[in-house]
Design a protein around this motif. Structure first.
Motif, mmCIF file in Angstrom:
data_model
loop_
_atom_site.group_PDB
_atom_site.id
_atom_site.type_symbol
_atom_site.label_atom_id
_atom_site.label_comp_id
_atom_site.label_asym_id
_atom_site.label_seq_id
_atom_site.Cartn_x
_atom_site.Cartn_y
_atom_site.Cartn_z
ATOM 1 N N ARG A 125 3.206 -8.906 7.463
ATOM 2 C CA ARG A 125 1.829 -9.359 7.629
ATOM 3 C C ARG A 125 1.728 -10.281 8.848
ATOM 4 N NH1 ARG A 125 3.851 -12.363 3.224
ATOM 5 N NH2 ARG A 125 3.039 -10.845 1.748
ATOM 6 N N ASP A 126 0.563 -10.291 9.431
ATOM 7 C CA ASP A 126 0.208 -11.247 10.503
ATOM 8 C C ASP A 126 1.218 -11.301 11.632
ATOM 9 O OD1 ASP A 126 -1.398 -13.102 11.757
ATOM 10 O OD2 ASP A 126 -0.398 -14.809 10.810
ATOM 11 N N PRO A 127 1.448 -10.214 12.364
ATOM 12 C CA PRO A 127 0.855 -8.896 12.187
ATOM 13 C C PRO A 127 1.766 -7.976 11.379
ATOM 14 C CG PRO A 127 1.994 -8.953 14.260
ATOM 15 C CD PRO A 127 2.189 -10.317 13.638
ATOM 16 N N SER A 128 1.201 -6.832 10.998
ATOM 17 C CA SER A 128 2.009 -5.796 10.374
ATOM 18 C C SER A 128 2.915 -5.176 11.432
ATOM 19 C CB SER A 128 1.088 -4.732 9.770
ATOM 20 O OG SER A 128 1.834 -3.673 9.221
ATOM 21 N N VAL A 129 4.121 -4.813 11.024
ATOM 22 C CA VAL A 129 5.096 -4.245 11.954
ATOM 23 C C VAL A 129 5.232 -2.754 11.680
ATOM 24 C CG1 VAL A 129 7.482 -4.305 12.751
ATOM 25 C CG2 VAL A 129 6.335 -6.433 12.101
ATOM 26 N N GLU A 130 4.954 -1.953 12.673
ATOM 27 C CA GLU A 130 5.094 -0.489 12.564
ATOM 28 C C GLU A 130 6.573 -0.123 12.639
ATOM 29 O OE1 GLU A 130 3.639 3.563 14.914
ATOM 30 O OE2 GLU A 130 3.448 1.593 15.856
ATOM 31 N N HIS A 158 0.852 -1.187 0.000
ATOM 32 C CA HIS A 158 0.000 0.000 0.000
ATOM 33 C C HIS A 158 0.879 1.225 0.000
ATOM 34 C CE1 HIS A 158 -2.538 2.941 2.532
ATOM 35 N NE2 HIS A 158 -2.767 3.136 1.268
ATOM 36 N N VAL A 159 0.651 2.107 -0.960
ATOM 37 C CA VAL A 159 1.440 3.334 -1.036
ATOM 38 C C VAL A 159 0.523 4.515 -0.860
ATOM 39 C CG1 VAL A 159 2.800 4.802 -2.518
ATOM 40 C CG2 VAL A 159 3.212 2.361 -2.481
ATOM 41 N N ALA A 160 0.876 5.395 0.065
ATOM 42 C CA ALA A 160 0.095 6.594 0.317
ATOM 43 C C ALA A 160 0.786 7.779 -0.306
ATOM 44 C CB ALA A 160 -0.061 6.812 1.824
ATOM 45 N N THR A 161 0.009 8.741 -0.791
ATOM 46 C CA THR A 161 0.592 9.951 -1.356
ATOM 47 C C THR A 161 0.595 11.088 -0.353
ATOM 48 O OG1 THR A 161 -1.546 10.570 -2.281
ATOM 49 C CG2 THR A 161 -0.036 9.324 -3.692
ATOM 50 N N ALA A 162 -0.128 10.925 0.753
ATOM 51 C CA ALA A 162 -0.108 11.956 1.786
ATOM 52 C C ALA A 162 -0.083 11.254 3.132
ATOM 53 C CB ALA A 162 -1.338 12.877 1.642
ATOM 54 N N ARG A 163 -1.239 11.215 3.827
ATOM 55 C CA ARG A 163 -1.310 10.506 5.092
ATOM 56 C C ARG A 163 -1.532 9.031 4.825
ATOM 57 N NH1 ARG A 163 -1.943 13.557 9.452
ATOM 58 N NH2 ARG A 163 -2.917 11.850 10.573
ATOM 59 N N PRO A 164 -0.986 8.138 5.674
ATOM 60 C CA PRO A 164 -1.148 6.714 5.434
ATOM 61 C C PRO A 164 -2.602 6.290 5.545
ATOM 62 C CG PRO A 164 -0.254 7.111 7.604
ATOM 63 C CD PRO A 164 -0.264 8.430 6.901
ATOM 64 N N GLN A 165 -3.048 5.410 4.657
ATOM 65 C CA GLN A 165 -4.381 4.850 4.705
ATOM 66 C C GLN A 165 -4.309 3.485 5.364
ATOM 67 O OE1 GLN A 165 -6.874 6.834 3.552
ATOM 68 N NE2 GLN A 165 -5.247 8.326 3.230
ATOM 69 N N ARG A 166 -5.481 2.822 5.491
ATOM 70 C CA ARG A 166 -5.448 1.479 6.033
ATOM 71 C C ARG A 166 -4.638 0.569 5.135
ATOM 72 N NH1 ARG A 166 -11.319 -0.601 6.803
ATOM 73 N NH2 ARG A 166 -11.428 0.219 4.695
ATOM 74 N N ALA A 167 -3.784 -0.247 5.738
ATOM 75 C CA ALA A 167 -2.950 -1.145 4.947
ATOM 76 C C ALA A 167 -3.826 -2.165 4.242
ATOM 77 C CB ALA A 167 -1.954 -1.856 5.849
ATOM 78 N N PHE A 168 -3.513 -2.469 2.975
ATOM 79 C CA PHE A 168 -4.241 -3.486 2.253
ATOM 80 C C PHE A 168 -4.064 -4.828 2.938
ATOM 81 C CE2 PHE A 168 -3.482 -1.048 -1.907
ATOM 82 C CZ PHE A 168 -4.628 -0.315 -1.717
ATOM 83 N N PRO A 169 -5.059 -5.710 2.854
ATOM 84 C CA PRO A 169 -4.788 -7.098 3.222
ATOM 85 C C PRO A 169 -3.804 -7.655 2.229
ATOM 86 C CG PRO A 169 -6.937 -6.872 2.209
ATOM 87 C CD PRO A 169 -6.408 -5.492 2.409
ATOM 88 N N ALA A 170 -3.458 -8.943 2.352
ATOM 89 C CA ALA A 170 -2.425 -9.513 1.491
ATOM 90 C C ALA A 170 -2.834 -9.355 0.030
ATOM 91 C CB ALA A 170 -2.233 -10.981 1.837
ATOM 92 N N ARG A 171 -2.265 -8.408 -0.652
ATOM 93 C CA ARG A 171 -2.554 -8.170 -2.058
ATOM 94 C C ARG A 171 -1.283 -7.895 -2.809
ATOM 95 N NH1 ARG A 171 -7.447 -3.752 -1.977
ATOM 96 N NH2 ARG A 171 -8.447 -4.407 -0.070
ATOM 97 N N ILE A 172 -1.402 -7.930 -4.136
ATOM 98 C CA ILE A 172 -0.280 -7.564 -4.999
ATOM 99 C C ILE A 172 -0.651 -6.247 -5.659
ATOM 100 C CG2 ILE A 172 1.123 -8.272 -6.951
ATOM 101 C CD1 ILE A 172 0.137 -11.081 -6.403
ATOM 102 N N ALA A 173 0.323 -5.389 -5.851
ATOM 103 C CA ALA A 173 0.068 -4.108 -6.488
ATOM 104 C C ALA A 173 1.010 -3.900 -7.644
ATOM 105 C CB ALA A 173 0.207 -2.976 -5.482
ATOM 106 N N ARG A 174 0.554 -3.093 -8.602
ATOM 107 C CA ARG A 174 1.381 -2.727 -9.730
ATOM 108 C C ARG A 174 1.622 -1.233 -9.620
ATOM 109 N NH1 ARG A 174 -1.992 -3.934 -14.174
ATOM 110 N NH2 ARG A 174 -2.855 -1.843 -14.111
#
Length: 304
Positions: A131-136, A2-18
């Motif tokens: 993932r499982d869990p996400s690490v800040e 998940h890439v944010a352009t400003a403030r971080p959004q909710r992280a995607f579940p396990a997905r692939i992005a282009r």
């Protein structure tokens, strides 16, 4: 990813992005679930090799990286700027796409850093990873994409398995002591430029578990070989450590064999995913943190 352009959004579940870069901003399109990768070797083979040993190639360096080894070189003061070319930036952004599409991460693309002789063509700000869990990552770390890929691999294959085995709980936060900063090694006034100056290094000073316990390098590594050589039989360095079980959730952990064993295990497991791994055993400068980087090394990883 998940890439944010400003403030971080909710992280995607396990997905692939282009990823498609434009005007310094990464636009992501979610194209498949990560479970498809596990089922389809032809897809998986195109993205997974970037996340396994040997470590990814380091990012390109600023053309003025060979500047004189002085404090002026580290700050770029009184030196001409050397802008990244459009082709260099585009090449590195494409490389980011290839490295990070299979990774669960909350990141924000940043403009090229040009602080000659320091800099990075396509850095990203990493807020969460894994993932499982996400690490800040606290505070968020400005890194090159090869470092992000190596960090994700290390978290999934070493950090979390070791934490669950040794502590019975996963890690949910890494305390970032230093990521990108234009300086010389060990903050010296003279010498070689640090990998931090290329967004190619991360210093971790502490871990936080899912049940709220804090484990720091400074407090929980235990006696180093230097300490043992200098200590007598009645010195603190030679005394038994307390049990991690004595620490209540939500509190800092006192010295414990479990915490020290975990820190040493994740240090050892970082050797390979990263080309340089330095901890308290290396020297006093690294007494309180774990240094990880992807410096180019002809003879393999350097780990102390």
């Amino acid at each position: 990813m998940h890439v944010a352009t400003a403030r971080p959004q909710r992280a995607f579940p396990a997905r692939i992005a282009r990823a498609a870069w434009g005007a310094g901003v990464l636009v992501l399109c979610v194209i498949a679930a990560s479970t498809s990768l596990a089922r389809d070797p032809s897809i998986r083979s195109s993205v997974v090799p970037a996340l396994v040993s040997p470590a990814p190639d380091p990012p390109p360096r600023n053309p003025l990286r060979s500047a004189p080894a002085t404090s002026t070189a580290a700050t770029g003061a009184q030196r001409p700027r050397a802008m990244w070319s459009a082709s260099e930036i585009e090449t590195e952004r494409q490389r980011c796409t290839a490295l990070l599409t299979a990774l669960d991460a909350d990141i924000e693309p940043s403009p090229p850093i040009d602080a000659a002789p320091c800099g990075a063509a396509a850095p990203v700000l990493v807020r969460r990873i894994g993932r499982d869990p996400s690490v800040e990552i606290e505070p968020p770390a400005l890194l090159g994409c090869p470092m992000v890929a190596a960090l994700g691999h290390w978290i999934d294959t070493t950090l979390q398995p070791q934490a669950r085995a040794g502590l019975g709980t996963p890690i949910v936060r890494l305390v970032n002591a230093s990521a990108y900063v234009c300086r010389l090694r060990n903050n010296a006034d003279e010498g070689k430029i640090s990998e931090h100056a290329f967004a190619n290094a991360l210093d971790i000073s502490a871990l936080v578990t899912a049940d709220g316990r804090s484990i720091s390098l400074a407090s929980h590594w235990g006696p180093t070989a230097r300490d043992q050589r200098q200590s007598g039989p009645s010195s603190p360095a030679s005394r038994p450590l307390a049990s991690l079980a004595d620490a209540a959730p939500g509190t800092a952990v006192g010295s414990s064999p479990e915490a020290g064993a975990l820190l040493r295990a994740i240090h050892a497991g970082a050797c390979g995913p990263f080309s340089t791994v330095l901890g308290p055993e290396a020297n006093e400068a690294h007494r309180d943190h774990l240094h990880l980087d992807l410096a180019t090394r002809r003879r393999g990883p350097y780990c102390q």
